[in-house]
Scaffold this motif. Structure first.
Motif: not given
Length: 123
Positions: A34-43
């Motif tokens: 989930g953190f990776a998905g959130g970080w991916w969106f923020n990129s």
């Protein structure tokens, strides 16, 4: 008996994430996905967010993904369209990644719309 020198606020145990000594039951790998998905969106943001804001939104995405993935997988596996060869535990990680990615742009605004509609109906 020696006095404890520090209190553990957050810890990862076999029961999942522990906050202030209370086991939340959140799977650590779902939190990471989930953190990776959130970080991916923020990129994808046009003006780059400050690091603290990226980390906090990633943590929120991780918590949302870890809390919502197990019920979503349970619902998906109950459908007749679910292939019998796909294990539910394997499907949880990509699902958590997708939920983390969609937390701030889709899930949050949808939840706010539902809440506004409920408030409007109540008043």
């Amino acid at each position: 008996m020696p006095e404890p020198t520090s209190a553990t606020v957050v810890g990862l145990t076999a029961a999942g994430l522990s906050l202030f000594g209370v086991a939340t039951g959140l799977h650590p790998m779902l939190l990471v996905a989930g953190f990776a998905g959130g970080w991916w969106f923020n990129s994808y943001g046009e003006p780059p967010l400050p690091l603290v804001r990226r980390l906090s939104s990633g943590l929120i995405a991780a918590l949302v993904a870890a809390w919502t993935t197990p019920p979503l997988i349970a619902w998906l596996t109950s459908l007749s369209l679910w292939p019998a060869t796909v294990e539910p535990t394997v499907a949880g990680f990509p699902c958590a990644l997708a939920l983390g990615f969609l937390t701030h742009k889709v899930l949050g605004p949808a939840l706010l719309k539902i809440a506004a509609k409920k408030v409007e109906e109540a008043t």
